[in-house]
Write a protein that holds these residues in place. Structure first.
Motif, short mmCIF file in Angstrom:
data_model
loop_
_atom_site.label_atom_id
_atom_site.label_comp_id
_atom_site.label_asym_id
_atom_site.label_seq_id
_atom_site.Cartn_x
_atom_site.Cartn_y
_atom_site.Cartn_z
N ILE A 1 0.83 -1.20 0.00
CA ILE A 1 0.00 0.00 0.00
C ILE A 1 0.87 1.26 0.00
O ILE A 1 0.57 2.24 -0.69
CB ILE A 1 -0.97 -0.02 1.19
CG1 ILE A 1 -2.04 -1.08 0.96
CG2 ILE A 1 -1.62 1.34 1.41
CD1 ILE A 1 -2.95 -1.32 2.13
N ARG A 2 1.96 1.23 0.76
CA ARG A 2 2.84 2.40 0.82
C ARG A 2 3.46 2.70 -0.54
O ARG A 2 3.55 3.86 -0.96
CB ARG A 2 3.94 2.17 1.84
CG ARG A 2 4.70 3.44 2.16
CD ARG A 2 5.78 3.17 3.13
NE ARG A 2 6.96 2.82 2.33
CZ ARG A 2 8.13 2.53 2.84
NH1 ARG A 2 8.28 2.47 4.14
NH2 ARG A 2 9.15 2.25 2.08
N GLU A 3 3.87 1.67 -1.26
CA GLU A 3 4.50 1.87 -2.55
C GLU A 3 3.51 2.30 -3.63
O GLU A 3 3.87 2.99 -4.57
CB GLU A 3 5.22 0.60 -3.00
CG GLU A 3 6.45 0.28 -2.19
CD GLU A 3 7.53 1.33 -2.36
OE1 GLU A 3 7.73 1.82 -3.49
OE2 GLU A 3 8.16 1.66 -1.34
N HIS A 4 2.26 1.89 -3.51
CA HIS A 4 1.27 2.16 -4.55
C HIS A 4 0.22 3.16 -4.09
O HIS A 4 -0.86 3.25 -4.68
CB HIS A 4 0.60 0.86 -4.98
CG HIS A 4 1.55 -0.11 -5.59
ND1 HIS A 4 2.01 0.03 -6.88
CD2 HIS A 4 2.15 -1.22 -5.08
CE1 HIS A 4 2.84 -0.97 -7.14
NE2 HIS A 4 2.95 -1.73 -6.07
N TRP A 5 0.50 3.93 -3.04
CA TRP A 5 -0.48 4.85 -2.49
C TRP A 5 -0.92 5.91 -3.50
O TRP A 5 -2.10 6.25 -3.58
CB TRP A 5 0.08 5.51 -1.24
CG TRP A 5 -0.92 6.40 -0.59
CD1 TRP A 5 -0.90 7.75 -0.53
CD2 TRP A 5 -2.11 5.98 0.08
NE1 TRP A 5 -2.00 8.21 0.15
CE2 TRP A 5 -2.76 7.14 0.53
CE3 TRP A 5 -2.69 4.74 0.35
CZ2 TRP A 5 -3.96 7.09 1.23
CZ3 TRP A 5 -3.88 4.70 1.05
CH2 TRP A 5 -4.49 5.87 1.48
N THR B 1 -4.90 6.52 -4.45
CA THR B 1 -5.64 7.72 -4.06
C THR B 1 -6.43 8.31 -5.22
O THR B 1 -7.47 8.92 -5.00
CB THR B 1 -4.69 8.79 -3.49
OG1 THR B 1 -3.67 9.07 -4.43
CG2 THR B 1 -4.10 8.35 -2.18
N GLY B 2 -5.98 8.12 -6.43
CA GLY B 2 -6.71 8.62 -7.58
C GLY B 2 -7.91 7.77 -7.94
O GLY B 2 -8.82 8.22 -8.64
N ARG B 3 -7.95 6.56 -7.46
CA ARG B 3 -9.03 5.64 -7.83
C ARG B 3 -9.82 5.12 -6.64
O ARG B 3 -10.50 4.12 -6.73
CB ARG B 3 -8.42 4.47 -8.59
CG ARG B 3 -7.87 4.91 -9.93
CD ARG B 3 -7.15 3.78 -10.63
NE ARG B 3 -6.62 4.23 -11.90
CZ ARG B 3 -5.43 4.77 -12.06
NH1 ARG B 3 -4.63 4.93 -11.05
NH2 ARG B 3 -5.03 5.15 -13.26
N TYR C 1 -13.61 4.53 -7.10
CA TYR C 1 -13.99 3.33 -7.84
C TYR C 1 -13.90 2.09 -6.95
O TYR C 1 -14.72 1.17 -7.07
CB TYR C 1 -13.10 3.16 -9.07
CG TYR C 1 -13.21 4.32 -10.02
CD1 TYR C 1 -14.41 4.61 -10.66
CD2 TYR C 1 -12.13 5.15 -10.25
CE1 TYR C 1 -14.53 5.69 -11.52
CE2 TYR C 1 -12.24 6.24 -11.11
CZ TYR C 1 -13.44 6.49 -11.73
OH TYR C 1 -13.55 7.55 -12.58
N LEU C 2 -12.91 2.06 -6.07
CA LEU C 2 -12.81 0.96 -5.12
C LEU C 2 -14.00 0.95 -4.17
O LEU C 2 -14.53 -0.10 -3.82
CB LEU C 2 -11.50 1.04 -4.35
CG LEU C 2 -10.23 0.85 -5.17
CD1 LEU C 2 -9.01 1.13 -4.31
CD2 LEU C 2 -10.18 -0.53 -5.76
N LEU C 3 -14.47 2.13 -3.76
CA LEU C 3 -15.63 2.24 -2.90
C LEU C 3 -16.89 1.76 -3.63
O LEU C 3 -17.71 1.03 -3.06
CB LEU C 3 -15.80 3.68 -2.43
CG LEU C 3 -16.94 3.94 -1.46
CD1 LEU C 3 -16.67 3.22 -0.15
CD2 LEU C 3 -17.10 5.42 -1.23
#
Length: 78
Positions: free
Chosen positions: A34-38, A42-44, A47-49
């Motif tokens: 998560i830290r590397e791909h934060w 954050t931009g998507r 869509y995850l929600l």
């Protein structure tokens, strides 16, 4: 001689040493992923929600029998 292990209660699978180790490694790996791909997440996040809504709906109906059925309905009258 008798074995002392017969007097000890069985340990649950989620409290075993192996499960705790695997869970700790999974949490650590999850943190670093998560830290590397934060910045990508954050931009998507919206869509995850939105994806979470049908997933929760699909898995959330295990206890009450689904839609459109009341407690007094009879399935043989269809």
């Amino acid at each position: 001689m008798r074995s002392e292990s017969k007097n000890q209660p069985n340990e649950s699978w989620y409290r075993s040493r192996g499960t705790v180790i695997v869970a700790m490694i999974a949490v650590i790996l999850g943190f670093f992923i998560i830290r590397e791909h934060w910045e990508h997440l954050t931009g998507r996040w919206i869509y995850l929600l939105l994806l979470l809504c049908p997933v929760m709906h699909f898995f959330g109906h295990g206890g009450h029998g689904g839609h459109g059925k009341s407690e007094g309905s009879n399935e043989q009258n269809s």
